[in-house]
Design a protein around this motif. Structure first.
Motif, PDB file in Angstrom:
ATOM      1  N   UNK A   1       0.832  -1.186   0.000  1.00  0.00           N
ATOM      2  CA  UNK A   1       0.000   0.000   0.000  1.00  0.00           C
ATOM      3  C   UNK A   1       0.869   1.238   0.000  1.00  0.00           C
ATOM      4  N   UNK A   2       1.153   1.748  -1.202  1.00  0.00           N
ATOM      5  CA  UNK A   2       1.894   2.983  -1.374  1.00  0.00           C
ATOM      6  C   UNK A   2       3.260   2.989  -0.696  1.00  0.00           C
ATOM      7  N   UNK A   3       3.670   1.866  -0.145  1.00  0.00           N
ATOM      8  CA  UNK A   3       4.972   1.780   0.498  1.00  0.00           C
ATOM      9  C   UNK A   3       5.099   2.638   1.740  1.00  0.00           C
ATOM     10  N   UNK A   4       3.992   2.998   2.338  1.00  0.00           N
ATOM     11  CA  UNK A   4       4.046   3.913   3.478  1.00  0.00           C
ATOM     12  C   UNK A   4       4.785   3.306   4.653  1.00  0.00           C
ATOM     13  N   UNK A   5       4.455   2.069   4.994  1.00  0.00           N
ATOM     14  CA  UNK A   5       5.056   1.477   6.189  1.00  0.00           C
ATOM     15  C   UNK A   5       6.569   1.412   6.072  1.00  0.00           C
ATOM     16  N   UNK A   6       7.059   0.985   4.922  1.00  0.00           N
ATOM     17  CA  UNK A   6       8.499   0.891   4.744  1.00  0.00           C
ATOM     18  C   UNK A   6       9.157   2.258   4.803  1.00  0.00           C
ATOM     19  N   UNK A   7       8.521   3.232   4.176  1.00  0.00           N
ATOM     20  CA  UNK A   7       9.106   4.565   4.168  1.00  0.00           C
ATOM     21  C   UNK A   7       9.148   5.161   5.566  1.00  0.00           C
TER      22      UNK A   7
ATOM     23  N   UNK B   1       9.379   3.513   8.339  1.00  0.00           N
ATOM     24  CA  UNK B   1      10.421   2.848   9.093  1.00  0.00           C
ATOM     25  C   UNK B   1      11.776   3.460   8.785  1.00  0.00           C
ATOM     26  N   UNK B   2      11.969   3.814   7.520  1.00  0.00           N
ATOM     27  CA  UNK B   2      13.244   4.401   7.110  1.00  0.00           C
ATOM     28  C   UNK B   2      13.396   5.822   7.600  1.00  0.00           C
ATOM     29  N   UNK B   3      12.260   6.502   7.772  1.00  0.00           N
ATOM     30  CA  UNK B   3      12.299   7.895   8.216  1.00  0.00           C
ATOM     31  C   UNK B   3      11.354   8.038   9.398  1.00  0.00           C
ATOM     32  N   UNK B   4      11.822   7.738  10.560  1.00  0.00           N
ATOM     33  CA  UNK B   4      10.946   7.596  11.729  1.00  0.00           C
ATOM     34  C   UNK B   4      10.199   8.865  12.066  1.00  0.00           C
TER      35      UNK B   4
ATOM     36  N   UNK C   1       8.616  18.469   1.787  1.00  0.00           N
ATOM     37  CA  UNK C   1       9.817  17.858   2.358  1.00  0.00           C
ATOM     38  C   UNK C   1       9.602  16.489   2.995  1.00  0.00           C
ATOM     39  N   UNK C   2       8.368  16.112   3.307  1.00  0.00           N
ATOM     40  CA  UNK C   2       8.123  14.806   3.907  1.00  0.00           C
ATOM     41  C   UNK C   2       7.949  13.803   2.770  1.00  0.00           C
ATOM     42  N   UNK C   3       8.981  13.044   2.489  1.00  0.00           N
ATOM     43  CA  UNK C   3       9.051  12.243   1.259  1.00  0.00           C
ATOM     44  C   UNK C   3       8.349  10.894   1.407  1.00  0.00           C
ATOM     45  N   UNK C   4       7.032  10.952   1.615  1.00  0.00           N
ATOM     46  CA  UNK C   4       6.232   9.736   1.755  1.00  0.00           C
ATOM     47  C   UNK C   4       4.902   9.951   1.044  1.00  0.00           C
ATOM     48  N   UNK C   5       4.436   8.945   0.351  1.00  0.00           N
ATOM     49  CA  UNK C   5       3.105   8.990  -0.240  1.00  0.00           C
ATOM     50  C   UNK C   5       2.106   8.454   0.776  1.00  0.00           C
ATOM     51  N   UNK C   6       1.221   9.324   1.239  1.00  0.00           N
ATOM     52  CA  UNK C   6       0.281   8.900   2.276  1.00  0.00           C
ATOM     53  C   UNK C   6      -1.154   9.309   1.974  1.00  0.00           C
TER      54      UNK C   6
ATOM     55  N   UNK D   1       8.327  20.055  16.053  1.00  0.00           N
ATOM     56  CA  UNK D   1       9.305  19.725  15.032  1.00  0.00           C
ATOM     57  C   UNK D   1       9.718  18.279  14.955  1.00  0.00           C
ATOM     58  N   UNK D   2       8.882  17.335  15.429  1.00  0.00           N
ATOM     59  CA  UNK D   2       9.282  15.936  15.379  1.00  0.00           C
ATOM     60  C   UNK D   2       9.451  15.441  13.947  1.00  0.00           C
ATOM     61  N   UNK D   3       8.872  16.149  12.980  1.00  0.00           N
ATOM     62  CA  UNK D   3       9.087  15.791  11.574  1.00  0.00           C
ATOM     63  C   UNK D   3      10.471  16.181  11.081  1.00  0.00           C
TER      64      UNK D   3
END
Length: 460
Positions: free
Chosen positions: A1-7, A9-12, A348-353, A418-420
């Motif tokens: 699903x859009x690779x969200x979970x993996x992304x 994990x890589x960018x907590x 800047x948040x490089x995730x498809x969500x 700023x946790x992002x």
């Protein structure tokens, strides 16, 4: 699903995605609606239905802080207002589908002061002296379709002597919709949970004022609707176009004439007076001089409020009180989660969500950043939901829509600080109000909200 979970994990840091400064609630946020609670939309929720995953449930609440024993009139919806849930599926910041509820008051007798004159066992019971009915319309560019006419509103919960089986009354107010789905209008426990002492110098100036659920025991007026995903999706295709944006509005007719008997007659076109997508935005993002303006503004005009997102006040105040450095501005991370939804092409948040730009039939050139609660309907309900949503590794939760049990306050505080962002202070990771769940359990089936409270909030 859009690779969200993996992304994630890589960018907590992405895990605590939350809209702008405040995705929590909007109780009594602006001068106008603070004085007219029937118009005040307090929270919006949108989620894939856990027990019917081919559908989406949307819930919107109005009238904050309903003390259970609020007779003799209790808490009706306004009969001179339009209550809307708006859906934007193509990202142009305009509603492609509007669900609109309008209400009528009905009295069996006006020669009594009582809401009910005896024990009420059904919505048709002659002892229920006051009853509201509603019309539900689906409004699109093609026109308006009446889905429900003379729907019954579940009455305010007067008490066990008057309504000994309130569960039955509430369930009987659930109405089926043409083509599938259902709707509910009535009173419920306020599902939002937080410690509102945030306004006392942000929890007492030393985080000593945390852990008290300020809205515990209060009720609210709820509108809920559950529909197939295809009804909401762009071109009816939830596979190609799974992301929708949701917000609620309240409108009233523009002109009021009060006669000598204090009858209030309204006419003229509808004027939007309250609005809510990302809750608490108007409370703590928009300054007091612009709050009523924001409530009257359509999402396609949100650009004029951009400076309050890119240069938010809350982190500056927290820096003054707690010496946690405010993130550098302009806050493009907040622009993405607040105005565009999250996607690799959005910021800047490089995730498809959850941006409408992920819909295959959306023209990116026509996309307009705006404040909405965005839901990716392709993400299945979690078998074991986490209260922190995406922050807790649960992509079916906030800010991918909002479920009733999502702890948006804790997520919001961390995002504001700023946790992002990389290299944020370690203190940011543990921020929260120590209120982690609603006082009452939510129901496992539609409309999911808990039954209204019946015990007085003030027990002293």
């Amino acid at each position: 699903m859009l690779g969200v979970a993996a992304a994630l994990t890589a960018a907590a840091c992405v895990a605590s995605l939350a809209p702008a400064i405040s995705q929590a609630s909007s109780h009594r946020e602006a001068p106008l609606v603070a004085g007219e609670p029937q118009l005040d939309n307090t929270d919006v929720y949108a989620f894939v239905s856990p027990d019917s995953p081919s559908t989406v449930t949307m819930i919107a609440n109005w009238v904050p802080f309903e003390e259970p024993n609020g007779g003799p009139n209790f808490y009706p919806f306004a009969s001179d207002a339009a209550y809307d849930i708006n859906i934007d599926n193509d990202g142009d910041a305009r509603a492609d589908l509007i669900y609109r509820w309008t209400f009528n008051d009905n009295y069996r007798s006006k020669n009594t002061f009582l809401y009910n004159t005896g024990v009420v066992t059904s919505l048709d019971d002659p002892d229920l002296n006051y009853l509201q009915t509603y019309k539900l319309e689906a409004i699109t560019a093609s026109g308006s379709t009446v889905l429900v006419n003379n729907g019954r509103v579940a009455p305010s919960r007067v008490g066990p002597a008057s309504m000994p089986n309130y569960q039955q009354l509430a369930d009987s107010a659930i109405v089926g919709l043409p083509g599938g789905g259902r709707t509910f209008a009535g009173q419920a426990d306020d599902p939002f949970f937080l410690d509102l002492r945030i306004f006392d110098s942000f929890y007492g100036g030393d985080f000593s004022e945390v852990g008290q659920d300020t809205v515990r025991g209060y009720n609210t007026n709820t509108l809920a609707i559950q529909v197939p995903k295809s009804v909401l999706a762009l071109k009816g295709d939830a596979t190609r176009n799974p992301v929708v944006g949701v917000w609620s509005t309240t409108s009233r007719q523009r002109i009021e004439v009060v006669d000598t008997q204090n009858n209030r007659n309204r006419y003229g076109g509808w004027q939007q007076v309250s609005r809510l997508g990302m809750p608490l935005v108007n409370e703590v993002v928009i300054p007091v001089g612009r709050k009523d303006e924001f409530n009257a503004t359509a999402p396609q005009n949100d650009a004029k409020f951009l400076p309050f997102v890119t240069n938010p006040e809350v982190p500056r105040r927290i820096q003054d009180i707690y010496k946690i450095p405010a993130p550098a501005t302009p806050r493009q991370d907040l622009v993405e989660v607040f105005l565009t939804g999250v996607c690799k092409a959005c910021g800047p948040v490089a995730v498809d969500l959850n941006s409408q730009r992920l819909n295959k039939d959306v023209d990116p050139a026509k996309f307009v950043p705006s404040e909405q609660l965005r839901l990716n309907m392709s993400i299945a309900p979690a078998a074991t939901p986490n209260r922190l949503g995406v922050l807790g590794g649960d992509n079916a939760g906030f800010p991918n829509g909002r479920r009733l049990a999502d702890d948006v306050t804790d997520v919001t505080l961390r995002v504001a600080e700023g946790v992002l962002l990389p290299n944020h202070p370690a203190a940011v990771d543990g921020l929260g109000d120590a209120v982690d769940a609603n006082a009452l359990p939510f129901r496992q089936r539609f409309p999911y909200v808990a039954l209204p409270n019946v015990v007085a909030v003030n027990q002293n």
